[in-house]
Design a protein around this motif. Structure first.
Motif, mmCIF file in Angstrom:
data_model
loop_
_atom_site.group_PDB
_atom_site.id
_atom_site.type_symbol
_atom_site.label_atom_id
_atom_site.label_comp_id
_atom_site.label_asym_id
_atom_site.label_seq_id
_atom_site.Cartn_x
_atom_site.Cartn_y
_atom_site.Cartn_z
ATOM 1 N N ILE A 116 1.392 -12.258 -0.722
ATOM 2 C CA ILE A 116 2.531 -11.362 -0.489
ATOM 3 C C ILE A 116 2.194 -10.342 0.589
ATOM 4 O O ILE A 116 2.982 -10.112 1.523
ATOM 5 N N LEU A 117 1.016 -9.731 0.487
ATOM 6 C CA LEU A 117 0.613 -8.749 1.499
ATOM 7 C C LEU A 117 0.433 -9.399 2.869
ATOM 8 O O LEU A 117 0.783 -8.803 3.901
ATOM 9 N N ALA A 118 -0.104 -10.613 2.888
ATOM 10 C CA ALA A 118 -0.312 -11.306 4.165
ATOM 11 C C ALA A 118 1.010 -11.630 4.839
ATOM 12 O O ALA A 118 1.154 -11.460 6.058
ATOM 13 N N VAL A 119 1.988 -12.090 4.063
ATOM 14 C CA VAL A 119 3.311 -12.383 4.623
ATOM 15 C C VAL A 119 3.962 -11.103 5.133
ATOM 16 O O VAL A 119 4.544 -11.071 6.227
ATOM 17 N N TRP A 120 3.864 -10.038 4.338
ATOM 18 C CA TRP A 120 4.428 -8.740 4.734
ATOM 19 C C TRP A 120 3.791 -8.274 6.043
ATOM 20 O O TRP A 120 4.478 -7.845 6.977
ATOM 21 N N ALA A 121 2.466 -8.375 6.112
ATOM 22 C CA ALA A 121 1.749 -7.962 7.322
ATOM 23 C C ALA A 121 2.122 -8.842 8.511
ATOM 24 O O ALA A 121 2.274 -8.350 9.636
ATOM 25 N N GLY A 122 2.273 -10.142 8.265
ATOM 26 C CA GLY A 122 2.624 -11.063 9.347
ATOM 27 C C GLY A 122 3.995 -10.758 9.924
ATOM 28 O O GLY A 122 4.177 -10.734 11.152
ATOM 29 N N ILE A 123 4.971 -10.512 9.054
ATOM 30 C CA ILE A 123 6.324 -10.192 9.521
ATOM 31 C C ILE A 123 6.322 -8.864 10.264
ATOM 32 O O ILE A 123 6.928 -8.733 11.336
ATOM 33 N N ASN A 124 5.644 -7.883 9.709
ATOM 34 C CA ASN A 124 5.594 -6.565 10.330
ATOM 35 C C ASN A 124 4.932 -6.627 11.710
ATOM 36 O O ASN A 124 5.422 -6.036 12.685
ATOM 37 N N ASN B 219 -0.981 -0.623 9.604
ATOM 38 C CA ASN B 219 -0.708 -2.061 9.664
ATOM 39 C C ASN B 219 -2.004 -2.862 9.583
ATOM 40 O O ASN B 219 -2.059 -3.919 8.928
ATOM 41 N N LEU B 220 -3.055 -2.367 10.230
ATOM 42 C CA LEU B 220 -4.345 -3.043 10.145
ATOM 43 C C LEU B 220 -4.898 -2.999 8.720
ATOM 44 O O LEU B 220 -5.529 -3.956 8.262
ATOM 45 N N ALA B 221 -4.660 -1.884 8.019
ATOM 46 C CA ALA B 221 -5.092 -1.789 6.623
ATOM 47 C C ALA B 221 -4.345 -2.791 5.756
ATOM 48 O O ALA B 221 -4.921 -3.393 4.848
ATOM 49 N N LEU B 222 -3.061 -2.984 6.048
ATOM 50 C CA LEU B 222 -2.274 -3.971 5.302
ATOM 51 C C LEU B 222 -2.847 -5.373 5.512
ATOM 52 O O LEU B 222 -3.007 -6.149 4.561
ATOM 53 N N MET C 18 -6.387 -9.802 3.409
ATOM 54 C CA MET C 18 -7.522 -10.715 3.526
ATOM 55 C C MET C 18 -8.570 -10.433 2.454
ATOM 56 O O MET C 18 -9.175 -11.356 1.881
ATOM 57 N N GLY C 19 -8.787 -9.148 2.166
ATOM 58 C CA GLY C 19 -9.754 -8.792 1.147
ATOM 59 C C GLY C 19 -9.381 -9.302 -0.233
ATOM 60 O O GLY C 19 -10.235 -9.754 -1.005
#
Length: 337
Positions: free
Chosen positions: A17-25, A45-48, A53-54
């Protein structure tokens, strides 16, 4: 034969979910503003991305490292956002970009990831097996790297990660190389100290089942609060005047609406571009059309043959919803020999 159900790993779900959110953003930041502007390189955004990934790879070092900087930077963002929603005015001015008239609503909604990154990372660290990580080593690498890229690769006007001047309007007199060095040194030191604190705590603490259950329940309550807050915030945002722009089709010159950014109290910067489609120099004047009225932007400037020129102008915030058309008048002045 006995059938076994495959247990779904919650780390995979949360990380995805976080990866998709980060990708769209990140995609929106690049497609709307350009890769050269660096909007996707802000620490939040880099933290997201880092936390996604973490969590996906169950990497304590990545989680602790990016959580440490998020706890310092995003806490101020959250305070400012709460104040803006409740009081209708800025406290620090860090979230004004969300309320400037030209920001699309989808980008506004995506920006609320700030509410989720810290709680998700904390919960993940509680549920991960207790052990030491390489968080401090990673911080020592990616913190200087991120700030170096922010300073040297992206325009000073965008002030990515506040590296050229303070992001708080009241402190704008503090700018320049001395500020940049001192600011980075302070942020780097705080980042390491917070990281060391998290590393010391999470590498030794063993959480029992009861504590984990309470942490999960608290996390779910906070997620509900964040969703309600986003709804209230969105209603407030939709009550504010909006600015929309479309481009007029011209035969020899291509004009394109760009984007807007907050500039000063009740002022925004409007960015647009001109592309000369001819192999000849053109002299142009640009303007906005609003209800058959022309609002001048730039007058009598030259666009070289096949040049793609980027321009900006400061405009006042509108007092109501407006939709304008960007246009230009150009004439050929000479040929390229």
């Amino acid at each position: 034969m006995k059938k076994y159900k495959t247990k779904i790993d919650p780390f995979i779900i949360a990380g995805f979910i976080l990866a998709v959110w980060a990708g769209i953003n990140t995609y929106i930041d690049i497609s709307r503003y350009g890769i050269e502007q660096g909007f996707y390189w802000w620490f939040c955004n880099l933290a997201l991305i880092g936390m996604a990934m973490g969590i996906l790879f169950k990497h304590r070092g990545w989680l602790t490292g990016f959580l440490s900087i998020a706890c310092f930077t995003q806490v101020f963002w959250l305070i400012d956002n709460q104040y803006r929603t409740l009081m209708g005015k800025n406290l620090l001015g860090l979230v004004e970009f969300m309320y400037q008239p030209g920001l699309p609503i989808d980008e506004f909604l995506l920006s609320h990831y700030h509410y989720f990154t810290i709680p998700v990372a904390l919960l993940a660290l509680i549920f991960l097996p207790t052990k030491k990580s390489n968080a401090l080593f990673l911080i020592s690498i990616f913190n200087p790297f991120i700030f170096a890229v922010s300073y040297f690769l992206f325009p000073a006007s965008q002030n990515v990660n506040c590296i050229h001047e303070p992001c708080i309007p009241s402190l704008m007199d503090w700018r320049g190389p001395t500020y940049s060095i001192v600011f980075w040194s302070v942020i780097f030191t705080v980042h390491l100290l917070i990281g060391a604190g998290f590393e010391k705590y999470f590498s030794r603490k063993v959480f029992n089942a009861a504590f984990k259950k309470r942490a999960l329940n608290l996390f779910l309550v906070f997620c509900l609060f964040a969703v309600v807050q986003a709804v209230i915030d969105t209603r407030y945002r939709l009550s504010l005047p909006s600015f929309k722009c479309e481009s007029e089709s011209l035969p020899l010159m291509k004009v394109g609406c760009g984007f807007t950014l907050d500039h000063a109290p009740n002022q925004m910067k409007f960015f647009y571009r001109m592309t000369n489609l001819e192999n000849k120099i053109q002299q142009c004047s640009t303007f906005l059309i609003l209800k058959n009225q022309e609002i001048p932007l730039h007058q009598y400037f030259f666009v070289s043959p096949l040049e793609r020129k980027r321009l900006e102008v400061v405009l006042p915030y509108p007092d109501k919803d407006i939709s304008v058309t960007l246009s230009a008048r150009c004439e050929v002045t000479s040929s390229l020999n």
